[in-house]
Scaffold this motif. Structure first.
Motif, PDB file in Angstrom:
ATOM      1  N   TYR A  33      36.162  55.709  57.922  1.00 53.59           N
ATOM      2  CA  TYR A  33      35.873  54.182  57.465  1.00 53.59           C
ATOM      3  C   TYR A  33      36.476  53.233  58.563  1.00 53.59           C
ATOM      4  CZ  TYR A  33      34.281  54.904  52.761  1.00 53.59           C
ATOM      5  OH  TYR A  33      33.622  55.365  51.518  1.00 53.59           O
ATOM      6  N   TYR A  81      27.518  48.363  48.080  1.00 54.30           N
ATOM      7  CA  TYR A  81      28.791  49.484  48.065  1.00 54.30           C
ATOM      8  C   TYR A  81      28.445  50.097  46.706  1.00 54.30           C
ATOM      9  CZ  TYR A  81      30.604  48.623  52.583  1.00 54.30           C
ATOM     10  OH  TYR A  81      31.236  48.312  53.924  1.00 54.30           O
ATOM     11  N   ALA A  97      40.570  51.416  46.212  1.00 51.62           N
ATOM     12  CA  ALA A  97      38.921  51.373  45.869  1.00 51.62           C
ATOM     13  C   ALA A  97      38.385  52.879  45.930  1.00 51.62           C
ATOM     14  CB  ALA A  97      38.326  50.575  46.742  1.00 51.62           C
ATOM     15  N   ALA A 148      30.025  44.286  46.327  1.00 51.72           N
ATOM     16  CA  ALA A 148      31.393  45.008  46.297  1.00 51.72           C
ATOM     17  C   ALA A 148      31.787  44.856  44.635  1.00 51.72           C
ATOM     18  CB  ALA A 148      32.507  44.788  47.213  1.00 51.72           C
ATOM     19  N   VAL A 149      30.931  44.744  43.622  1.00 50.75           N
ATOM     20  CA  VAL A 149      31.059  44.324  42.310  1.00 50.75           C
ATOM     21  C   VAL A 149      31.094  45.859  41.803  1.00 50.75           C
ATOM     22  CG1 VAL A 149      30.425  42.276  42.339  1.00 50.75           C
ATOM     23  CG2 VAL A 149      28.843  44.071  41.746  1.00 50.75           C
ATOM     24  N   PRO A 150      31.528  46.140  40.277  1.00 52.92           N
ATOM     25  CA  PRO A 150      31.227  47.293  39.639  1.00 52.92           C
ATOM     26  C   PRO A 150      29.833  47.519  39.538  1.00 52.92           C
ATOM     27  CG  PRO A 150      33.010  45.956  38.589  1.00 52.92           C
ATOM     28  CD  PRO A 150      32.330  45.120  39.624  1.00 52.92           C
ATOM     29  N   VAL A 210      25.586  51.949  50.982  1.00 50.70           N
ATOM     30  CA  VAL A 210      26.877  52.654  51.599  1.00 50.70           C
ATOM     31  C   VAL A 210      27.139  53.460  50.605  1.00 50.70           C
ATOM     32  CG1 VAL A 210      29.041  52.249  52.434  1.00 50.70           C
ATOM     33  CG2 VAL A 210      27.497  50.419  52.690  1.00 50.70           C
ATOM     34  N   PRO A 239      28.031  52.417  43.476  1.00 43.38           N
ATOM     35  CA  PRO A 239      27.104  53.787  43.395  1.00 43.38           C
ATOM     36  C   PRO A 239      26.218  53.602  42.157  1.00 43.38           C
ATOM     37  CG  PRO A 239      29.391  53.851  42.297  1.00 43.38           C
ATOM     38  CD  PRO A 239      29.277  52.449  43.044  1.00 43.38           C
ATOM     39  N   ASP A 250      33.269  35.604  42.919  1.00 42.22           N
ATOM     40  CA  ASP A 250      33.759  36.713  42.100  1.00 42.22           C
ATOM     41  C   ASP A 250      33.700  36.155  40.587  1.00 42.22           C
ATOM     42  OD1 ASP A 250      35.786  38.303  40.325  1.00 42.22           O
ATOM     43  OD2 ASP A 250      35.908  39.254  42.485  1.00 42.22           O
ATOM     44  N   SER A 251      33.935  36.858  39.484  1.00 49.88           N
ATOM     45  CA  SER A 251      33.568  36.394  38.132  1.00 49.88           C
ATOM     46  C   SER A 251      35.035  36.234  37.514  1.00 49.88           C
ATOM     47  CB  SER A 251      32.759  37.350  37.430  1.00 49.88           C
ATOM     48  OG  SER A 251      33.543  38.695  37.392  1.00 49.88           O
ATOM     49  N   GLY A 266      37.524  42.366  44.851  1.00 46.81           N
ATOM     50  CA  GLY A 266      38.469  43.040  44.425  1.00 46.81           C
ATOM     51  C   GLY A 266      39.163  43.991  45.481  1.00 46.81           C
ATOM     52  N   ARG A 267      39.222  45.377  45.129  1.00 46.18           N
ATOM     53  CA  ARG A 267      40.035  46.087  46.214  1.00 46.18           C
ATOM     54  C   ARG A 267      39.246  46.266  47.571  1.00 46.18           C
ATOM     55  NH1 ARG A 267      41.356  49.772  41.289  1.00 46.18           N
ATOM     56  NH2 ARG A 267      39.307  49.689  41.274  1.00 46.18           N
ATOM     57  N   LEU A 268      37.973  46.670  47.256  1.00 45.28           N
ATOM     58  CA  LEU A 268      36.991  46.754  48.385  1.00 45.28           C
ATOM     59  C   LEU A 268      36.733  45.563  48.964  1.00 45.28           C
ATOM     60  CD1 LEU A 268      35.193  48.591  50.275  1.00 45.28           C
ATOM     61  CD2 LEU A 268      33.374  48.403  48.344  1.00 45.28           C
ATOM     62  N   TYR A 297      36.791  55.374  43.007  1.00 46.98           N
ATOM     63  CA  TYR A 297      35.417  55.312  42.962  1.00 46.98           C
ATOM     64  C   TYR A 297      34.664  56.195  41.850  1.00 46.98           C
ATOM     65  CZ  TYR A 297      30.857  55.784  45.488  1.00 46.98           C
ATOM     66  OH  TYR A 297      29.567  55.720  46.038  1.00 46.98           O
TER      67      TYR A 297
HETATM   68  N1  NAD Z   1      30.764  52.886  48.782  1.00 52.57           N
HETATM   69  C1  NAD Z   1      31.848  53.020  49.167  1.00 52.57           C
HETATM   70  O1  NAD Z   1      32.126  53.353  50.262  1.00 52.57           O
HETATM   71  C2  NAD Z   1      33.002  52.483  48.324  1.00 52.57           C
HETATM   72  C3  NAD Z   1      34.161  52.732  48.227  1.00 52.57           C
HETATM   73  C4  NAD Z   1      35.106  52.412  47.032  1.00 52.57           C
HETATM   74  C5  NAD Z   1      34.382  51.442  46.095  1.00 52.57           C
HETATM   75  N2  NAD Z   1      33.067  51.487  45.877  1.00 52.57           N
HETATM   76  C6  NAD Z   1      32.574  50.695  44.874  1.00 52.57           C
HETATM   77  O2  NAD Z   1      32.735  49.277  45.216  1.00 52.57           O
HETATM   78  C7  NAD Z   1      32.873  48.388  44.001  1.00 52.57           C
HETATM   79  C8  NAD Z   1      34.115  47.631  44.014  1.00 52.57           C
HETATM   80  O3  NAD Z   1      35.112  48.506  43.859  1.00 52.57           O
HETATM   81  P1  NAD Z   1      36.545  48.043  43.836  1.00 52.57           P
HETATM   82  O4  NAD Z   1      37.554  49.217  43.751  1.00 52.57           O
HETATM   83  O5  NAD Z   1      36.823  46.841  44.630  1.00 52.57           O
HETATM   84  O6  NAD Z   1      36.593  47.406  42.463  1.00 52.57           O
HETATM   85  P2  NAD Z   1      37.724  46.300  41.677  1.00 52.57           P
HETATM   86  O7  NAD Z   1      37.356  46.418  40.116  1.00 52.57           O
HETATM   87  O8  NAD Z   1      38.786  46.041  42.267  1.00 52.57           O
HETATM   88  O9  NAD Z   1      36.883  44.962  42.287  1.00 52.57           O
HETATM   89  C9  NAD Z   1      35.586  44.446  41.704  1.00 52.57           C
HETATM   90  C10 NAD Z   1      35.403  42.921  41.654  1.00 52.57           C
HETATM   91  O10 NAD Z   1      34.398  42.746  41.286  1.00 52.57           O
HETATM   92  C11 NAD Z   1      34.469  41.490  40.482  1.00 52.57           C
HETATM   93  N3  NAD Z   1      33.345  41.404  39.527  1.00 52.57           N
HETATM   94  C12 NAD Z   1      33.004  42.011  38.612  1.00 52.57           C
HETATM   95  N4  NAD Z   1      31.702  41.408  38.052  1.00 52.57           N
HETATM   96  C13 NAD Z   1      31.102  40.647  38.963  1.00 52.57           C
HETATM   97  C14 NAD Z   1      29.877  39.814  39.175  1.00 52.57           C
HETATM   98  N5  NAD Z   1      29.004  39.757  38.274  1.00 52.57           N
HETATM   99  N6  NAD Z   1      30.112  38.996  40.146  1.00 52.57           N
HETATM  100  C15 NAD Z   1      30.836  38.756  40.865  1.00 52.57           C
HETATM  101  N7  NAD Z   1      31.936  39.473  40.937  1.00 52.57           N
HETATM  102  C16 NAD Z   1      32.251  40.347  39.859  1.00 52.57           C
HETATM  103  C17 NAD Z   1      35.713  41.590  39.808  1.00 52.57           C
HETATM  104  O11 NAD Z   1      36.293  40.596  38.909  1.00 52.57           O
HETATM  105  C18 NAD Z   1      36.655  42.326  40.833  1.00 52.57           C
HETATM  106  O12 NAD Z   1      37.462  41.414  41.375  1.00 52.57           O
HETATM  107  C19 NAD Z   1      32.691  49.305  42.761  1.00 52.57           C
HETATM  108  O13 NAD Z   1      31.321  49.439  42.770  1.00 52.57           O
HETATM  109  C20 NAD Z   1      33.060  50.755  43.713  1.00 52.57           C
HETATM  110  O14 NAD Z   1      32.008  51.995  43.024  1.00 52.57           O
HETATM  111  C21 NAD Z   1      32.345  51.988  47.074  1.00 52.57           C
END
Ligand code: NAD
Ligand code: NAD
Lengths: 207, 207
Positions: free
Chosen positions: A172, B172, A93, B148-150, B188, B174, B112-113, B88-90, A97
């Protein structure tokens, strides 16, 4: 030196000013900047006074100019390479990012201990064996490391990073880690944020 | 009310006191607690004075007692259920995060969606369709949500959570999100931590 709590606020000023600049705002008062950030105008003026004479009393700050000055103070006139330790769920993730790109931050290297992960390319970076971290950072040093390994692996891996010359660590893993003087370490701890909110949930007596 | 910056420090006191209690320390002075946290003894005394009369001048604080009092102030005498948005990943890393267990925090629901994710069980939680978030939270409310969504999905999903009665959000993604008065939201943001460290990397002139 300048109190650490002042330095910690500067990135928040930079973020707020960058948003204002994108929206085309040219001048801002310490009162208005304070409202954006939940800080008193006197605190704003005091914080900024550590770094020079910005803005004239009564006529506010020039947004673009103040932004440039603070970016320079924070060392954001150069690009900083980072190493990621641990390319699991969180690590992947972090590799994708979107928040680092425009902020002079860039994950240049990634390390893991899992043979199934080592050698694969993820988010544009080829994952290296953590056993080679010292040699790899000798060849191409980084100043910052992001640690996304399990808690039990965090201290040993941080010790190796410090020995390899890394001076700033974003951890983390939910464990208190020790670093020698001269090395900065920050913990990303969601529990601290959440507990600061349960105070309000409780005292609002939503009962 | 009590300044937010004071409330933000309390979880750090709780974490430090909990560590001391595990190590068997019974009494601590404001000077020693201050050194642990990088805060002046006067600031410690001032912060605590908002919540009651702890410890006698000169003889220090009783660690276990102060810990209990502050946990009560922060609402940590009850367990808080949380909803996770985005698995997702996070999100998966958060579902298996070991730091929540002993801290009165618990991820009770996940949304999730993505049809491929909805209905699967991850980290002990069956992922629900985000379209049903209002109905699901009506049946079994939570006070806290972790987002933790996009970035593009963050504001719309937060609006729905607020409408469904959620009062505290840990975001989380940005992106700067807006919440109405009465709703707490914390971001975060690793960039803010990293920029507070580049200041020292630059001014240490490691050149
Ligand atoms: N602050 C931090 O330390 C940090 C670190 C890494 C990632 N991030 C952020 O965390 C978020 C997730 O990152 P990721 O790598 O897990 O992305 P990812 O694409 O792996 O996961 C995102 C998940 O959100 C789901 N999703 C999309 N739209 C949605 C909605 N409207 N409702 C519910 N679920 C929805 C997707 O289906 C997916 O499973 C991103 O915004 C990324 O920028 C933050
Ligand atoms: N602060 C937060 O917001 C937050 C959120 C979620 C997870 N976490 C923490 O992040 C860490 C990673 O979580 P995850 O879900 O990605 O775990 P994970 O098990 O999916 O990934 C961990 C990765 O680290 C690798 N690893 C193990 N030991 C290593 C070593 N010595 N050197 C290099 N790599 C090593 C593993 O091979 C694996 O790829 C954990 O400590 C977890 O508690 C923090």
């Amino acid at each position: 030196g300048i109190p650490e709590i002042v330095i910690d606020r500067l990135p928040l000023y930079v973020r707020a000013l960058a948003l204002l600049a994108t929206n085309g705002q040219e001048i801002i008062s310490s009162k208005e900047l304070g409202e954006e950030l939940g800080v008193t105008p006197a605190q704003i003026r005091k914080d900024l006074s550590y770094f020079g004479r910005f803005g004239k009393q009564g006529s506010g700050y020039n947004v673009a100019q103040l932004l440039d000055e603070l970016r320079e103070v924070l060392g954001l006139t150069q690009r900083w390479s980072m190493a990621l330790l641990g390319v699991g769920r969180l690590g992947r993730a972090i590799l994708s990012y979107g928040g680092f790109g425009s902020q002079q931050l860039h994950v240049a290297k990634a390390f893991d201990s899992d043979p199934a992960v080592i050698g694969t390319e993820i988010g544009g970076v080829v994952v290296e064996d953590v056993k080679n971290v010292a040699a790899s950072l000798k060849a191409l040093p980084v100043e910052i490391a992001i640690v996304a390994v399990p808690p039990s692996a965090a201290q040993p891996v941080i010790d190796e990073l410090v020995a390899a010359g890394v001076r700033a660590i974003l951890n983390y893993a939910p464990i208190a880690v020790r670093v020698p003087p001269g090395v900065r370490c920050r913990n990303v701890d969601p529990v601290v944020y959440l507990h600061a909110m349960t105070y309000y949930l409780k005292s609002d007596t939503r009962g």
